[in-house]
Design an enzyme around this catalytic site. Structure first.
Site, PDB file in Angstrom:
ATOM      1  N   ASP A   1      59.560 125.963 -69.826  1.00 57.21           N
ATOM      2  CA  ASP A   1      58.279 126.344 -70.915  1.00 57.21           C
ATOM      3  C   ASP A   1      58.725 127.660 -71.411  1.00 57.21           C
ATOM      4  O   ASP A   1      59.373 128.458 -70.994  1.00 57.21           O
ATOM      5  CB  ASP A   1      57.038 126.322 -70.275  1.00 57.21           C
ATOM      6  CG  ASP A   1      56.612 124.699 -69.809  1.00 57.21           C
ATOM      7  OD1 ASP A   1      57.096 123.718 -70.598  1.00 57.21           O
ATOM      8  OD2 ASP A   1      55.661 124.598 -68.960  1.00 57.21           O
TER       9      ASP A   1
ATOM     10  N   TYR B   1      62.403 126.827 -57.657  1.00 62.75           N
ATOM     11  CA  TYR B   1      61.535 127.864 -58.538  1.00 62.75           C
ATOM     12  C   TYR B   1      61.163 128.887 -57.686  1.00 62.75           C
ATOM     13  O   TYR B   1      60.747 128.690 -56.409  1.00 62.75           O
ATOM     14  CB  TYR B   1      60.317 127.083 -59.218  1.00 62.75           C
ATOM     15  CG  TYR B   1      61.001 126.326 -60.388  1.00 62.75           C
ATOM     16  CD1 TYR B   1      60.968 126.673 -61.663  1.00 62.75           C
ATOM     17  CD2 TYR B   1      60.935 124.967 -60.382  1.00 62.75           C
ATOM     18  CE1 TYR B   1      61.179 125.928 -62.871  1.00 62.75           C
ATOM     19  CE2 TYR B   1      61.494 124.188 -61.280  1.00 62.75           C
ATOM     20  CZ  TYR B   1      61.484 124.710 -62.461  1.00 62.75           C
ATOM     21  OH  TYR B   1      61.817 123.719 -63.512  1.00 62.75           O
TER      22      TYR B   1
END
EC number: 5.4.99.12
Length: 267
Positions: A55, A111
């Protein structure tokens, strides 16, 4: 022959990964350079694919793209590409099988989220984190896309305290939209006693009135993608520009943090 590039980028410099007309994106920037150098003719003709569509604001230390090189395949080298790229670095290149797909071949993705310490109860956060491990319906912790299965499996979550902040590391095969950032905020809420572990368990079972909002994207980075039998090659010279650029960003951020830290001390 097909090539895969390991790429890293500063997500705050782009409007996300995926190409969009008229705005700067990671994919768009990389395709522009590859076509300018005649390494590819077009993303469609040269089968350009990406591993993770991060994103807007989300950075990466290890994302992957692949393509079939064209006329100037010899220029598909980190040192050449990095000379032409800005806020985006090629950290390695690998020859891969013709059927390689950077998203579908991934064994796992990891992540990292960097969370400033707000006086959290660490034990409570760790207990909450354990609830997310395993296979669950993450509808309450994602921005759902029509037709996409909300069931995902998280194989590992860790919370590591550092000086003044925590590093939250989350590993799984695949993730839903905003899933990692919403999990991070759930852990944050648990650490502040704004959310109880029992409530998290209920939400994972489908019992909830409202979803957990996502944490800000700027502190999230795609840290690693695991592939079977893919070796990305590079050398020190190729990485020199990336090191310089990253040190410049680190120095600038550190100086700004010191500046605002002194302001807080004097208030």
């Amino acid at each position: 022959m097909k090539l895969a590039l390991r790429i890293a980028y500063d997500g705050t410099a782009f409007y996300g990964f995926q190409r969009q007309p008229g705005i700067r994106t990671v994919e768009g920037e990389l395709i522009n350079v590859l076509t300018k150098l005649k390494i590819i003719e077009s993303p469609e003709k040269n089968d350009f694919k990406g591993a993770s569509r991060t994103d807007r604001g989300v950075s990466a230390f290890f994302n992957v793209v692949s393509f079939v090189p064209g006329e100037r395949a010899d220029l598909a080298r980190p040192e050449v590409l990095n000379h032409n790229l800005h806020d985006l670095w090629v950290l390695g290149v690998a020859e891969v099988p013709d059927d390689f797909h950077p998203r579908f071949w991934a064994i796992s993705k990891t992540y990292r989220y960097y969370l400033i310490d707000e006086g959290f109860e660490l034990e409570k956060m760790v207990g909450c984190a354990k609830l997310f491990e395993g296979r669950h319906d993450f509808s309450a912790f994602a921005r759902l896309e029509p037709g996409r299965d909300p069931v995902r499996e998280i194989t590992h979550i860790s919370i590591t305290p550092r000086h003044g902040y925590y590093v939250i590391e989350i590993t799984g095969k695949s993730f839903l939209w905003e899933m990692v950032r919403r999990i991070v905020n759930a852990l944050r809420f648990c650490g502040l006693s704004l959310l109880e572990p029992e409530e998290v368990g209920a939400m994972l079972s489908g019992v909830y009135e409202k979803k957990v909002p996502p944490a800000p994207p700027e502190n999230l980075i795609l840290w690693h993608i695991e592939y079977p039998n893919v070796e990305f090659k590079t050398d020190g010279k190729s990485l020199s520009k990336a090191r310089r650029d990253l040190f410049e960003r680190y120095s600038r951020a550190l100086a700004r943090a010191a500046l605002f830290g002194d302001c807080l001390v004097e208030l």
